[in-house]
Structures are given as structure tokens and as C-alpha cells.
Design a protein around this motif. Structure first.
Motif, PDB file in Angstrom:
ATOM      1  N   GLY A   9      29.912  78.963  41.644  1.00  0.00           N
ATOM      2  CA  GLY A   9      31.219  79.541  41.331  1.00  0.00           C
ATOM      3  C   GLY A   9      31.136  81.060  41.252  1.00  0.00           C
ATOM      4  N   GLN A  12      34.539  84.055  42.326  1.00  0.00           N
ATOM      5  CA  GLN A  12      35.625  84.644  41.539  1.00  0.00           C
ATOM      6  C   GLN A  12      35.341  84.502  40.042  1.00  0.00           C
ATOM      7  OE1 GLN A  12      39.756  84.466  43.164  1.00  0.00           O
ATOM      8  NE2 GLN A  12      39.147  82.361  43.605  1.00  0.00           N
ATOM      9  N   ILE A  14      34.375  84.716  36.156  1.00  0.00           N
ATOM     10  CA  ILE A  14      33.157  85.043  35.407  1.00  0.00           C
ATOM     11  C   ILE A  14      31.941  85.066  36.343  1.00  0.00           C
ATOM     12  CG2 ILE A  14      31.615  84.221  33.587  1.00  0.00           C
ATOM     13  CD1 ILE A  14      34.145  83.012  32.203  1.00  0.00           C
ATOM     14  N   ASP A  33      29.674  78.805  46.323  1.00  0.00           N
ATOM     15  CA  ASP A  33      31.079  78.624  45.955  1.00  0.00           C
ATOM     16  C   ASP A  33      31.793  77.836  47.037  1.00  0.00           C
ATOM     17  OD1 ASP A  33      33.967  79.301  45.272  1.00  0.00           O
ATOM     18  OD2 ASP A  33      32.962  80.547  43.776  1.00  0.00           O
ATOM     19  N   THR A  58      29.419  75.918  49.152  1.00  0.00           N
ATOM     20  CA  THR A  58      28.899  74.792  48.360  1.00  0.00           C
ATOM     21  C   THR A  58      29.993  74.202  47.487  1.00  0.00           C
ATOM     22  OG1 THR A  58      26.864  76.121  48.090  1.00  0.00           O
ATOM     23  CG2 THR A  58      27.022  74.093  46.811  1.00  0.00           C
ATOM     24  N   ASP A  59      30.198  72.898  47.613  1.00  0.00           N
ATOM     25  CA  ASP A  59      30.957  72.168  46.600  1.00  0.00           C
ATOM     26  C   ASP A  59      29.907  71.517  45.700  1.00  0.00           C
ATOM     27  OD1 ASP A  59      32.267  70.287  45.049  1.00  0.00           O
ATOM     28  OD2 ASP A  59      33.684  69.738  46.616  1.00  0.00           O
ATOM     29  N   VAL A  60      29.802  71.970  44.457  1.00  0.00           N
ATOM     30  CA  VAL A  60      28.705  71.508  43.586  1.00  0.00           C
ATOM     31  C   VAL A  60      28.798  70.020  43.244  1.00  0.00           C
ATOM     32  CG1 VAL A  60      28.240  73.776  42.560  1.00  0.00           C
ATOM     33  CG2 VAL A  60      29.876  72.221  41.447  1.00  0.00           C
ATOM     34  N   ASN A  86      27.801  77.790  36.715  1.00  0.00           N
ATOM     35  CA  ASN A  86      29.048  78.385  36.218  1.00  0.00           C
ATOM     36  C   ASN A  86      30.296  77.739  36.805  1.00  0.00           C
ATOM     37  OD1 ASN A  86      30.895  80.846  35.399  1.00  0.00           O
ATOM     38  ND2 ASN A  86      31.008  80.693  37.635  1.00  0.00           N
ATOM     39  N   ALA A 137      29.288  76.323  29.410  1.00  0.00           N
ATOM     40  CA  ALA A 137      30.120  75.293  28.767  1.00  0.00           C
ATOM     41  C   ALA A 137      31.426  75.951  28.374  1.00  0.00           C
ATOM     42  CB  ALA A 137      29.377  74.703  27.576  1.00  0.00           C
ATOM     43  N   TYR A 151      38.510  68.247  30.760  1.00  0.00           N
ATOM     44  CA  TYR A 151      37.779  69.513  30.645  1.00  0.00           C
ATOM     45  C   TYR A 151      36.910  69.526  29.393  1.00  0.00           C
ATOM     46  CZ  TYR A 151      36.992  74.586  30.643  1.00  0.00           C
ATOM     47  OH  TYR A 151      36.417  75.837  30.649  1.00  0.00           O
ATOM     48  N   LYS A 155      32.775  69.587  29.129  1.00  0.00           N
ATOM     49  CA  LYS A 155      32.044  70.689  28.493  1.00  0.00           C
ATOM     50  C   LYS A 155      31.177  70.172  27.342  1.00  0.00           C
ATOM     51  CE  LYS A 155      33.530  73.964  31.204  1.00  0.00           C
ATOM     52  NZ  LYS A 155      32.589  74.691  32.086  1.00  0.00           N
ATOM     53  N   PRO A 181      31.782  80.230  26.316  1.00  0.00           N
ATOM     54  CA  PRO A 181      32.734  81.329  26.177  1.00  0.00           C
ATOM     55  C   PRO A 181      34.016  80.833  25.518  1.00  0.00           C
ATOM     56  CG  PRO A 181      32.009  81.025  28.483  1.00  0.00           C
ATOM     57  CD  PRO A 181      31.632  79.801  27.712  1.00  0.00           C
ATOM     58  N   GLY A 182      34.695  81.754  24.851  1.00  0.00           N
ATOM     59  CA  GLY A 182      36.054  81.496  24.378  1.00  0.00           C
ATOM     60  C   GLY A 182      37.033  81.997  25.430  1.00  0.00           C
ATOM     61  N   ILE A 184      38.273  84.281  27.965  1.00  0.00           N
ATOM     62  CA  ILE A 184      37.763  85.353  28.822  1.00  0.00           C
ATOM     63  C   ILE A 184      38.835  85.664  29.868  1.00  0.00           C
ATOM     64  CG2 ILE A 184      35.910  86.068  30.398  1.00  0.00           C
ATOM     65  CD1 ILE A 184      34.851  85.414  27.563  1.00  0.00           C
ATOM     66  N   LYS A 190      39.462  88.146  40.298  1.00  0.00           N
ATOM     67  CA  LYS A 190      39.783  87.216  41.392  1.00  0.00           C
ATOM     68  C   LYS A 190      39.529  87.908  42.730  1.00  0.00           C
ATOM     69  CE  LYS A 190      41.221  83.830  38.795  1.00  0.00           C
ATOM     70  NZ  LYS A 190      40.568  82.521  38.810  1.00  0.00           N
TER      71      LYS A 190
HETATM   72  P1  NAD Z   1      37.634  80.843  37.995  1.00  0.00           P
HETATM   73  O1  NAD Z   1      38.571  79.774  38.418  1.00  0.00           O
HETATM   74  O2  NAD Z   1      38.155  82.247  37.903  1.00  0.00           O
HETATM   75  O3  NAD Z   1      36.370  80.843  38.950  1.00  0.00           O
HETATM   76  C1  NAD Z   1      35.688  79.663  39.211  1.00  0.00           C
HETATM   77  C2  NAD Z   1      34.913  79.785  40.513  1.00  0.00           C
HETATM   78  O4  NAD Z   1      34.295  78.509  40.748  1.00  0.00           O
HETATM   79  C3  NAD Z   1      35.820  80.068  41.725  1.00  0.00           C
HETATM   80  O5  NAD Z   1      35.223  81.033  42.567  1.00  0.00           O
HETATM   81  C4  NAD Z   1      35.910  78.710  42.414  1.00  0.00           C
HETATM   82  O6  NAD Z   1      36.112  78.796  43.818  1.00  0.00           O
HETATM   83  C5  NAD Z   1      34.553  78.108  42.084  1.00  0.00           C
HETATM   84  N1  NAD Z   1      34.554  76.638  42.200  1.00  0.00           N
HETATM   85  C6  NAD Z   1      35.527  75.767  41.816  1.00  0.00           C
HETATM   86  N2  NAD Z   1      35.177  74.508  42.126  1.00  0.00           N
HETATM   87  C7  NAD Z   1      33.962  74.593  42.729  1.00  0.00           C
HETATM   88  C8  NAD Z   1      33.086  73.630  43.284  1.00  0.00           C
HETATM   89  N3  NAD Z   1      33.399  72.320  43.317  1.00  0.00           N
HETATM   90  N4  NAD Z   1      31.918  74.050  43.814  1.00  0.00           N
HETATM   91  C9  NAD Z   1      31.595  75.375  43.804  1.00  0.00           C
HETATM   92  N5  NAD Z   1      32.384  76.324  43.300  1.00  0.00           N
HETATM   93  C10 NAD Z   1      33.565  75.940  42.771  1.00  0.00           C
HETATM   94  O7  NAD Z   1      37.056  80.364  36.586  1.00  0.00           O
HETATM   95  P2  NAD Z   1      36.389  81.206  35.391  1.00  0.00           P
HETATM   96  O8  NAD Z   1      37.419  81.436  34.351  1.00  0.00           O
HETATM   97  O9  NAD Z   1      35.626  82.352  35.914  1.00  0.00           O
HETATM   98  O10 NAD Z   1      35.381  80.123  34.817  1.00  0.00           O
HETATM   99  C11 NAD Z   1      33.999  80.102  35.147  1.00  0.00           C
HETATM  100  C12 NAD Z   1      33.301  79.123  34.204  1.00  0.00           C
HETATM  101  O11 NAD Z   1      33.490  79.553  32.865  1.00  0.00           O
HETATM  102  C13 NAD Z   1      33.865  77.696  34.281  1.00  0.00           C
HETATM  103  O12 NAD Z   1      32.823  76.770  34.096  1.00  0.00           O
HETATM  104  C14 NAD Z   1      34.817  77.651  33.106  1.00  0.00           C
HETATM  105  O13 NAD Z   1      35.020  76.347  32.640  1.00  0.00           O
HETATM  106  C15 NAD Z   1      34.058  78.505  32.098  1.00  0.00           C
HETATM  107  N6  NAD Z   1      34.890  79.064  31.040  1.00  0.00           N
HETATM  108  C16 NAD Z   1      35.869  79.977  31.306  1.00  0.00           C
HETATM  109  C17 NAD Z   1      36.630  80.495  30.248  1.00  0.00           C
HETATM  110  C18 NAD Z   1      37.709  81.512  30.464  1.00  0.00           C
HETATM  111  O14 NAD Z   1      38.446  81.810  29.498  1.00  0.00           O
HETATM  112  N7  NAD Z   1      37.874  82.082  31.638  1.00  0.00           N
HETATM  113  C19 NAD Z   1      36.378  80.065  28.934  1.00  0.00           C
HETATM  114  C20 NAD Z   1      35.370  79.131  28.706  1.00  0.00           C
HETATM  115  C21 NAD Z   1      34.629  78.646  29.766  1.00  0.00           C
END
Ligand code: NAD
Length: 252
Positions: A9, A12, A14, A33, A58-60, A86, A137, A151, A155, A181-182, A184, A190
């Protein structure tokens, strides 16, 4: 420095920030990604700054994709030092409306994907004398808003998977930790076509004991620390990065 790091991931949000942060420290960063546009954009950004990066579609949740991604990493860089699991998604709807396919999709990406990437990366870390895995997580493993069952469950599963992996892989000098994370704010992280300025209010910031909403850098810096020698006594742990939100008691 010279470390080979996989960020799932990493196109985009985090993950985009984690990939750039490790690249700035001299790591070779594989961006795994499902979003080609975002992944290639981040690979090119890192290279434009003089870093070393490789995007692998990659689709994980797909075993063939994960195997291919690990193979391409080894072909390009010869080893794997760090894996940041991630990639993650959420689901809409409620328990009354949500089709079971959505439950399966969230569990498959968030939980199965984390296990599967670890499964195919671990042998290379073992053969290389050790490594570090970090699973992203969420504080939603511990507390909930309504309608987040897939979700939150995924987690919570990642937290348990983390201590389980930490014990199994300890014999091969692989440390495994999670970060929860909380809130973010990722709107600026993006792909450029979709990036926008965050629309945060004073209230959003002030409800956090730390006085502000979180940034991707907060999570990326926690990753750097957990991967460093300074953290060599930390394994099987979960580090909460939430500005204090989950320890704040609320009475109305
Ligand atoms: P996001 O949607 O901005 O980015 C996620 C990235 O993962 C994207 O680039 C997407 O294309 C990629 N992705 C989605 N499905 C995929 C797959 N099957 N295989 C490979 N890549 C894939 O999300 P984010 O907010 O940056 O979140 C990143 C991580 O942090 C996630 O695990 C999310 O649960 C966790 N998280 C985020 C927050 C927050 O507030 N943003 C809080 C707690 C946890």
C-alpha cells in the motif's frame, strides 16, 4: 542505509509517506500496491530525489501476486530486510445491509494479506540472518464507532497475528511489531490527481490530547524507530500512535 524495504500500500496515504521516509534514509524501497498510477508516481518521486525504488503491482490478498512481488524484490535487490504491512481497506454499510463478500474482502486484504506477505518474506529474512516486520493495525482494534465490524475485526486479528509471528520468527532473528495509528489525515498524500488540502477544524485538533490530528509522518517515524537498532529489545509489541485519543476518558 542500504536496507531493502517492502511497503505494501505504498502508493498513497500513510504508505506513500513511509516509502519516502525510508528512501530518504538510503533504503531501497519496493512499493507493492494495487493502484498502478499511485505506485508508479511514488516510485518516480523517490527516484527524482536520488533514491532507489521499484513499484510492483500487487494485490496483497492474492497469493500469486505476493509471490511475484517477493520474487521481483529478490531479483532486483537480492535480499529483504524490512517488511511494512500497511495495505488496508474498510467497508461500508451496516451488519444489516453489508454483503458477506465485503466482510471477506476486508479480512482478505487486511489480515490474510498481512499474513501472506509475512509468510513469503520470512524465508528470505531467515536466510539473510534476520529482519523486521511491522504490521499497521489501528486503534479501532480496541474501540469502535458504529458499523466497522470487518475493519475492527481485521485490525484486532493483526494485533494477535503480530505476537504470534513475533514468537514463531524469533528463532530466526526476525522482530515483529504492530503500530496502531489513530486519526491520521492523508488527503495531501493521495496521488496528485486526487490530493487535496485537509479540511480540518480546530475542534478536530483540540479533541486530541496531543493538540492536533495525526500526520503520515507520525506513523513513518514510528516505523523508523521500530526498525532501528535502538528498538532491538522490542518485539511482539503494539505501539499506539494516536495523540492520546484512546486513553482519554469521556463523560458527557
Ligand atoms: P489509503 O487508502 O490512503 O492508502 C492505502 C493504500 O493501499 C492505497 O495506495 C491503496 O491502493 C493500497 N491498497 C488497497 N488495497 C490493496 C491491496 N489489496 N493490495 C495492495 N495495496 C492495496 O489508506 P491509509 O489511510 O494510508 O491507510 C494505510 C494503513 O493505515 C491501512 O492499513 C489503514 O487501515 C491504516 N490506518 C489508517 C488510519 C488513518 O486515519 N488514515 C488510522 C489507522 C490505521
Amino acid at each position: 542505509n542500504g536496507k531493502v524495504v517492502i511497503v505494501t500500500g505504498g502508493g498513497q496515504g500513510i504508505g506513500r509517506c513511509i516509502a519516502r521516509t525510508f528512501a530518504e534514509k538510503g533504503a531501497k524501497v519496493v512499493i507493492a500496491d494495487i493502484d498502478d498510477e499511485a505506485g508508479i508516481e511514488n516510485e518516480e518521486y523517490i527516484k527524482s530525489k536520488g533514491g532507489d525504488s521499484l513499484f510492483v503491482h500487487t494485490d496483497v490478498s492474492l497469493e500469486e501476486d505476493v509471490k511475484n512481488m517477493v520474487d521481483k524484490t529478490i531479483k532486483a535487490y537480492g535480499k529483504i530486510d524490512i517488511l511494512i504491512n500497511n495495505a488496508g481497506i474498510g467497508a461500508g454499510g451496516t451488519i444489516y445491509t453489508r454483503p458477506m463478500e465485503e466482510w471477506d474482502r476486508v479480512i482478505n486484504v487486511n489480515l490474510r494479506g498481512t499474513y501472506m506477505c509475512s509468510k513469503y518474506v520470512a524465508p528470505h529474512m531467515r536466510d539473510n540472518g534476520g529482519g523486521v516486520i511491522i504490521n499497521i493495525a489501528s486503534t479501532r482494534a480496541f474501540m469502535s464507532e458504529p458499523h466497522t465490524e470487518p475493519y475492527s475485526a481485521s485490525k484486532g486479528g493483526i494485533i494477535a497475528l503480530t505476537h504470534s509471528l513475533a514468537i514463531s520468527l524469533s528463532y530466526d532473528k526476525i522482530r515483529v511489531n504492530s503500530i496502531s495509528p489513530g486519526w491520521i489525515e492523508v488527503s495531501e498524500w493521495k496521488k496528485s490527481r486526487e490530493a487535496k488540502k485537509p479540511q480540518l477544524t480546530e475542534e478536530d485538533h483540540l479533541q486530541h490530547p496531543a493538540g492536533r490530528v495525526g500526520k503520515p509522518e507520525d506513523v513513518a517515524n514510528a516505523c523508523l524507530f521500530l526498525c532501528s537498532e535502538e528498538a532491538s529489545f522490542i518485539t511482539g509489541a503494539n505501539l499506539i500512535v494516536d495523540g492520546g485519543m484512546t486513553v482519554k476518558m469521556i463523560y458527557v
